[in-house]
Design a protein around this motif. Structure first.
Motif, PDB file in Angstrom:
ATOM      1  N   ILE A 105       0.842  -1.193  -0.068  1.00 39.66           N
ATOM      2  CA  ILE A 105       0.015   0.018  -0.033  1.00 39.66           C
ATOM      3  C   ILE A 105       1.032   1.195   0.145  1.00 39.66           C
ATOM      4  CG2 ILE A 105      -2.009  -1.016   1.185  1.00 39.66           C
ATOM      5  CD1 ILE A 105      -1.006   0.242   3.690  1.00 39.66           C
ATOM      6  N   ASN A 106       2.088   1.128  -0.190  1.00 38.38           N
ATOM      7  CA  ASN A 106       3.036   2.063  -0.551  1.00 38.38           C
ATOM      8  C   ASN A 106       3.221   2.793   0.881  1.00 38.38           C
ATOM      9  OD1 ASN A 106       4.935   3.654  -2.102  1.00 38.38           O
ATOM     10  ND2 ASN A 106       3.232   5.200  -2.538  1.00 38.38           N
ATOM     11  N   ALA A 107       3.301   2.317   1.989  1.00 38.38           N
ATOM     12  CA  ALA A 107       3.613   3.151   3.362  1.00 38.38           C
ATOM     13  C   ALA A 107       5.105   2.901   3.290  1.00 38.38           C
ATOM     14  CB  ALA A 107       2.972   2.477   4.242  1.00 38.38           C
ATOM     15  N   GLN A 108       5.963   4.170   3.321  1.00 39.79           N
ATOM     16  CA  GLN A 108       7.195   4.194   3.341  1.00 39.79           C
ATOM     17  C   GLN A 108       7.785   3.894   4.400  1.00 39.79           C
ATOM     18  OE1 GLN A 108       9.647   6.656   0.564  1.00 39.79           O
ATOM     19  NE2 GLN A 108       7.846   6.752  -0.682  1.00 39.79           N
ATOM     20  N   ALA A 109       7.127   4.729   5.603  1.00 42.45           N
ATOM     21  CA  ALA A 109       7.431   4.571   6.934  1.00 42.45           C
ATOM     22  C   ALA A 109       6.270   3.996   7.953  1.00 42.45           C
ATOM     23  CB  ALA A 109       7.827   5.888   7.523  1.00 42.45           C
ATOM     24  N   LEU A 110       6.496   3.088   8.896  1.00 41.92           N
ATOM     25  CA  LEU A 110       5.454   2.766   9.521  1.00 41.92           C
ATOM     26  C   LEU A 110       5.790   2.901  10.940  1.00 41.92           C
ATOM     27  CD1 LEU A 110       3.050   0.718   9.893  1.00 41.92           C
ATOM     28  CD2 LEU A 110       4.886  -1.293  10.083  1.00 41.92           C
ATOM     29  N   ILE A 111       4.757   3.172  11.731  1.00 40.55           N
ATOM     30  CA  ILE A 111       4.877   3.726  13.128  1.00 40.55           C
ATOM     31  C   ILE A 111       4.001   2.680  13.797  1.00 40.55           C
ATOM     32  CG2 ILE A 111       4.840   5.408  14.981  1.00 40.55           C
ATOM     33  CD1 ILE A 111       4.644   7.336  12.511  1.00 40.55           C
ATOM     34  N   VAL A 112       4.571   1.952  14.767  1.00 44.10           N
ATOM     35  CA  VAL A 112       3.797   1.057  15.520  1.00 44.10           C
ATOM     36  C   VAL A 112       3.877   1.567  17.085  1.00 44.10           C
ATOM     37  CG1 VAL A 112       3.842  -1.408  16.455  1.00 44.10           C
ATOM     38  CG2 VAL A 112       4.193  -1.094  14.171  1.00 44.10           C
ATOM     39  N   GLY A 113       2.854   1.357  17.758  1.00 45.09           N
ATOM     40  CA  GLY A 113       2.784   1.847  19.279  1.00 45.09           C
ATOM     41  C   GLY A 113       2.019   1.049  20.067  1.00 45.09           C
ATOM     42  N   ALA A 114       2.267   1.084  21.333  1.00 46.46           N
ATOM     43  CA  ALA A 114       1.317   0.529  22.277  1.00 46.46           C
ATOM     44  C   ALA A 114       0.980   1.495  23.448  1.00 46.46           C
ATOM     45  CB  ALA A 114       1.643  -0.820  22.821  1.00 46.46           C
ATOM     46  N   VAL A 115       0.048   1.530  24.348  1.00 41.67           N
ATOM     47  CA  VAL A 115      -0.463   2.439  25.367  1.00 41.67           C
ATOM     48  C   VAL A 115      -0.834   1.391  26.548  1.00 41.67           C
ATOM     49  CG1 VAL A 115      -1.628   4.439  26.040  1.00 41.67           C
ATOM     50  CG2 VAL A 115      -0.819   4.357  23.634  1.00 41.67           C
ATOM     51  N   LYS A 125       4.699   3.576  24.076  1.00 36.20           N
ATOM     52  CA  LYS A 125       6.104   2.937  23.328  1.00 36.20           C
ATOM     53  C   LYS A 125       5.878   3.058  21.844  1.00 36.20           C
ATOM     54  CE  LYS A 125       4.856  -1.573  25.071  1.00 36.20           C
ATOM     55  NZ  LYS A 125       5.261  -2.829  25.936  1.00 36.20           N
ATOM     56  N   PHE A 126       6.974   3.210  21.124  1.00 42.23           N
ATOM     57  CA  PHE A 126       6.727   2.864  19.648  1.00 42.23           C
ATOM     58  C   PHE A 126       8.002   2.714  19.133  1.00 42.23           C
ATOM     59  CE2 PHE A 126       9.262   6.039  17.507  1.00 42.23           C
ATOM     60  CZ  PHE A 126       9.966   6.942  18.442  1.00 42.23           C
ATOM     61  N   ARG A 127       7.767   1.931  18.004  1.00 42.73           N
ATOM     62  CA  ARG A 127       8.732   1.843  16.917  1.00 42.73           C
ATOM     63  C   ARG A 127       8.559   2.403  15.501  1.00 42.73           C
ATOM     64  NH1 ARG A 127       8.697  -3.765  19.409  1.00 42.73           N
ATOM     65  NH2 ARG A 127      10.820  -4.007  20.833  1.00 42.73           N
ATOM     66  N   LEU A 128       9.638   2.613  14.865  1.00 39.55           N
ATOM     67  CA  LEU A 128       9.454   3.084  13.479  1.00 39.55           C
ATOM     68  C   LEU A 128      10.181   2.399  12.751  1.00 39.55           C
ATOM     69  CD1 LEU A 128       8.832   5.687  11.611  1.00 39.55           C
ATOM     70  CD2 LEU A 128      10.940   6.630  12.277  1.00 39.55           C
ATOM     71  N   PHE A 129       9.485   2.089  11.538  1.00 37.88           N
ATOM     72  CA  PHE A 129      10.274   1.111  10.536  1.00 37.88           C
ATOM     73  C   PHE A 129      10.342   1.795   9.078  1.00 37.88           C
ATOM     74  CE2 PHE A 129       8.013  -1.451  13.679  1.00 37.88           C
ATOM     75  CZ  PHE A 129       9.132  -2.542  13.906  1.00 37.88           C
ATOM     76  N   ASP A 130      11.443   1.462   8.589  1.00 39.57           N
ATOM     77  CA  ASP A 130      11.679   1.872   7.155  1.00 39.57           C
ATOM     78  C   ASP A 130      11.077   0.585   6.180  1.00 39.57           C
ATOM     79  OD1 ASP A 130      12.510   1.850   4.279  1.00 39.57           O
ATOM     80  OD2 ASP A 130      14.380   2.930   5.044  1.00 39.57           O
ATOM     81  N   VAL A 131       9.945   0.863   5.667  1.00 40.20           N
ATOM     82  CA  VAL A 131       9.129  -0.408   5.215  1.00 40.20           C
ATOM     83  C   VAL A 131      10.035  -0.980   4.020  1.00 40.20           C
ATOM     84  CG1 VAL A 131       7.075  -1.189   3.934  1.00 40.20           C
ATOM     85  CG2 VAL A 131       6.708   0.473   5.998  1.00 40.20           C
ATOM     86  N   PHE A 132      10.585  -0.078   3.156  1.00 37.63           N
ATOM     87  CA  PHE A 132      11.171  -0.603   1.869  1.00 37.63           C
ATOM     88  C   PHE A 132      12.570  -1.199   2.070  1.00 37.63           C
ATOM     89  CE2 PHE A 132       8.687   1.703  -1.823  1.00 37.63           C
ATOM     90  CZ  PHE A 132       7.320   1.745  -1.074  1.00 37.63           C
ATOM     91  N   ALA A 133      13.324  -0.850   3.178  1.00 40.66           N
ATOM     92  CA  ALA A 133      14.446  -1.427   3.639  1.00 40.66           C
ATOM     93  C   ALA A 133      14.196  -2.528   4.543  1.00 40.66           C
ATOM     94  CB  ALA A 133      15.396  -0.612   4.256  1.00 40.66           C
ATOM     95  N   GLN A 134      12.829  -2.722   4.972  1.00 44.72           N
ATOM     96  CA  GLN A 134      12.411  -3.711   6.068  1.00 44.72           C
ATOM     97  C   GLN A 134      13.197  -3.915   7.312  1.00 44.72           C
ATOM     98  OE1 GLN A 134      11.406  -7.767   4.066  1.00 44.72           O
ATOM     99  NE2 GLN A 134      10.870  -6.663   2.299  1.00 44.72           N
ATOM    100  N   VAL A 135      13.456  -2.519   7.960  1.00 43.97           N
ATOM    101  CA  VAL A 135      14.322  -2.583   9.095  1.00 43.97           C
ATOM    102  C   VAL A 135      13.703  -1.372  10.068  1.00 43.97           C
ATOM    103  CG1 VAL A 135      16.454  -3.158   8.183  1.00 43.97           C
ATOM    104  CG2 VAL A 135      15.797  -0.868   7.938  1.00 43.97           C
ATOM    105  N   PRO A 136      13.871  -1.664  11.231  1.00 47.96           N
ATOM    106  CA  PRO A 136      13.602  -0.470  12.140  1.00 47.96           C
ATOM    107  C   PRO A 136      14.630   0.592  12.023  1.00 47.96           C
ATOM    108  CG  PRO A 136      14.692  -2.326  13.272  1.00 47.96           C
ATOM    109  CD  PRO A 136      14.476  -2.859  11.861  1.00 47.96           C
TER     110      PRO A 136
END
Lengths: 443, 170
Positions: A105-115, A125-136
């Motif tokens: 779906i062309n998301a280049q950055a992904l932010i995942v979090g929990a509360v 807390k959160f983590r940020l991912f580079d979707v195309f490089a597949q790395v945090p």
């Protein structure tokens, strides 16, 4: 007073912990946003709703997610992929990320979090991912604070995300103090107000019984300088934001206005008018000792310190029209830096030290602009009937200012614009608003 | 107290014509003339009265764009203000300096101060004791006329002499 106390307490309560990294992947992140002018197409990101880790966290988790998305979209550098487009969701903060689903779906950055909310403790807390490089991108981070400080924590997540994606400091966890205006143009009522950078959490600092002008933050964001007509004539006051206690400077005689702090927080620089002549002075807050920096019979006003405290930029009409000059913070010879047509005023040194923002008036139009300290590379960012009084974002990438419309019903509103000239937007305020001053990042 | 602007104008013009009379003792002649021409009043305005100062002499002088120098028209009004103040030695005044909306707030604050000071210096030179005069700048904060063209801006670039105490009764 409750709100400011709350901010202070929240500031003390919010702290960050680095989370353990996910299993290492060989590839490096390749996603980096250039904020200096190259970006035209906003970078798509996805921020699935932060996962509530207990029932009490559900409402605030949704709110935090919304504020983070709003912060990032507001920069003009990013656009959000709408949740309806998601192929897969995120139900567990520690689950492996399905990069293919986000890439599709062309998301280049992904932010995942929990509360989670436990008693009087909010944990995000959160983590940020580079979707195309597949790395945090960087390690996960955890912030804690009181449940009331949820907006600040959301802004801190946004600042961390922005910082990792751009390589620049953020500006979301910050405040704006300004003059809130109401009433008819000929008899405007004015009072000081403070709000989050995005207009949330507004509070009034004074009543509207007297004219107040041009509030400015201290370097540690705990105090503001402003000008008030309280005693009948314009005079500089210092307000402590936590207690709302105000003091004046007894050594100032006559009209004093346009104050700003020195970067050390120990001195102020301002204009004072004696026998009709306005010059630039500094004053030591502790001793009250005043030093005169200019002696010209011209109008010398709107002084602003350099971030290293060694120089002052100000506006003067000593050469005929108003132009910008730089002098030593001890006074002495001033060097003119603006040479374009029209007049220049309200210079403000950028927090990075590289640029001066200013108001320019030319052919009956007002502009907000920036130039280098030597006067080169002038760029006008806005134009209207009346644009005035730029103030820098904490990272030196955005300017707020006020824009006043013309005519009998003309009134001011606060706007922001990137120093690239892009992303002009209004900052919402409940009443008319002028003279914004942006704080540094909160601690 | 407000009177229609056109009446005030007429009064000012007559004031200019009869400056010499005014600066002597004058009597009711001048006040009659002003009222008669303007058609505003059904009674005389005493030359020593506050109303005379505000309406017949005029409490306001105007300035050109970005200028703080006094025009000949302004000086003629101030000559009469000074004569009235000398004749009413218990009066103290506040001079308000104002600017139009076409400059920055800071610059206009300074400009208003200069305009008020220009009026003060002129009155002092004409014999009014400095100690009777206070000055204040409102910059562009208190426009009198609120449209956004020169017809309003020209009225807002002004200095207004306000009697703060000691005005003669009646």
């Amino acid at each position: 007073m409750a709100g400011i106390g709350k901010i202070t307490r929240a500031a003390l309560a919010v702290f960050a912990l680095l989370l353990p990294a996910l299993p290492a992947v060989a590839q490096q992140p390749t996603l980096e946003i250039d904020v200096t002018g190259g970006v035209i197409e906003p970078v798509p990101f996805a921020v699935p709703g932060f996962i509530p880790e207990n029932a009490a966290a559900a409402p605030v988790a949704a709110q935090i997610t919304q504020v983070i998305a709003s912060d990032l979209i507001g920069t003009g550098l990013f656009r959000e992929i709408p949740p309806q487009a998601y192929i897969s969701g995120v139900s567990n903060f520690n689950a492996p990320v399905q990069f293919a689903d986000w890439r599709a779906i062309n998301a280049q950055a992904l932010i995942v979090g929990a509360v989670s909310v436990q008693g009087n403790k909010l944990t995000v807390k959160f983590r940020l991912f580079d979707v195309f490089a597949q790395v945090p991108m960087g390690q996960g981070v955890q912030f804690t604070g009181t449940p009331e400080s949820w907006r600040r924590i959301a802004h801190k997540v946004s600042d961390a995300v922005y910082s990792r994606l751009t390589g620049e400091g953020g500006y979301f966890d910050s405040k704006v103090v300004f003059v809130s205006e109401s009433g008819p143009k000929g008899d405007r009522l004015k009072r000081l107000a403070i709000m989050d950078y995005d207009g949330a959490n507004l509070e009034y600092l004074t009543d509207n019984s007297t004219i107040v002008l041009s509030p400015r933050f201290s370097p540690d964001n705990s105090q503001i300088l402003y000008t008030s007509y309280e005693t009948g004539e314009p005079r500089i006051y210092l307000m402590d934001l936590a207690s709302r206690n105000r003091q004046t400077f007894p050594s100032l005689v006559g009209t004093s206005f346009a104050p700003r702090f020195a970067p050390d927080g120990e001195r102020i620089v301002f204009s004072q008018t004696k026998r009709g002549n306005t010059d630039v002075f500094t004053l030591d807050i502790r001793t009250g000792r005043e030093t005169r920096l200019t002696t010209s019979p011209a109008i010398d006003t709107s002084p602003s310190f350099s971030p290293d405290g060694k120089r002052v930029v100000f506006a003067s009409d000593r050469g005929g029209s108003q132009q910008l000059y730089v002098m030593s913070a001890n006074g002495g010879d001033a060097r003119r830096i603006s040479f374009g047509t029209g007049s220049y005023s309200t210079p403000v040194w950028s927090p990075r030290g590289d640029l001066v923002a200013f108001t320019k008036i030319e052919n009956g139009r007002f502009h907000i602009g920036v130039m280098r300290i030597d006067g080169s590379q002038e760029r006008l960012l806005t134009a209207s009937f009346l644009d005035e009084g730029p103030t820098w974002s904490p990272n030196g990438r955005v300017l707020m200012f006020f824009r006043e419309t013309s005519g009998a019903s003309g009134a001011p509103e606060i706007y922001a614009v990137d120093i690239t000239g892009r992303n002009l937007r209004q900052v919402p305020t409940p009443e008319f608003a002028s003279d914004p001053a942006w704080s540094g990042l909160l601690k | 107290m407000n009177i229609p602007r056109n009446v005030k104008r007429t009064a000012l013009v007559l004031g200019l014509l009869t400056t010499a009379a005014c600066s002597t003792t004058g009597g009711g002649l001048f006040g009659n003339g002003a009222n008669g021409a303007g058609g505003a009043g059904n009674g005389q305005i005493e030359e020593t009265s506050l109303a005379y100062f505000q309406q017949t002499i005029g409490d306001t002088v105007l300035f050109a764009v970005n200028q703080t120098g006094l025009t000949p028209t302004a000086m003629a009004i101030l000559d009469q203000q000074a004569a009235w103040l000398v004749a009413n030695p218990t009066v103290t005044i506040l001079i308000e300096g104002h600017a139009d909306e076409r400059g920055t707030r800071d610059y206009n604050m300074a400009l208003g101060s200069r305009r008020a000071s220009a009026v003060r210096d002129y009155l002092v030179a004409k014999g009014v004791a400095d100690s009777r005069i206070s000055v204040i700048s409102y910059g562009r904060e208190r426009p009198l006329a609120i449209c956004s063209d020169e017809s309003c801006w020209s009225k807002n670039r002004r200095a207004v002499t306000i009697v703060t105490s000691g005005a003669p009764l009646g």
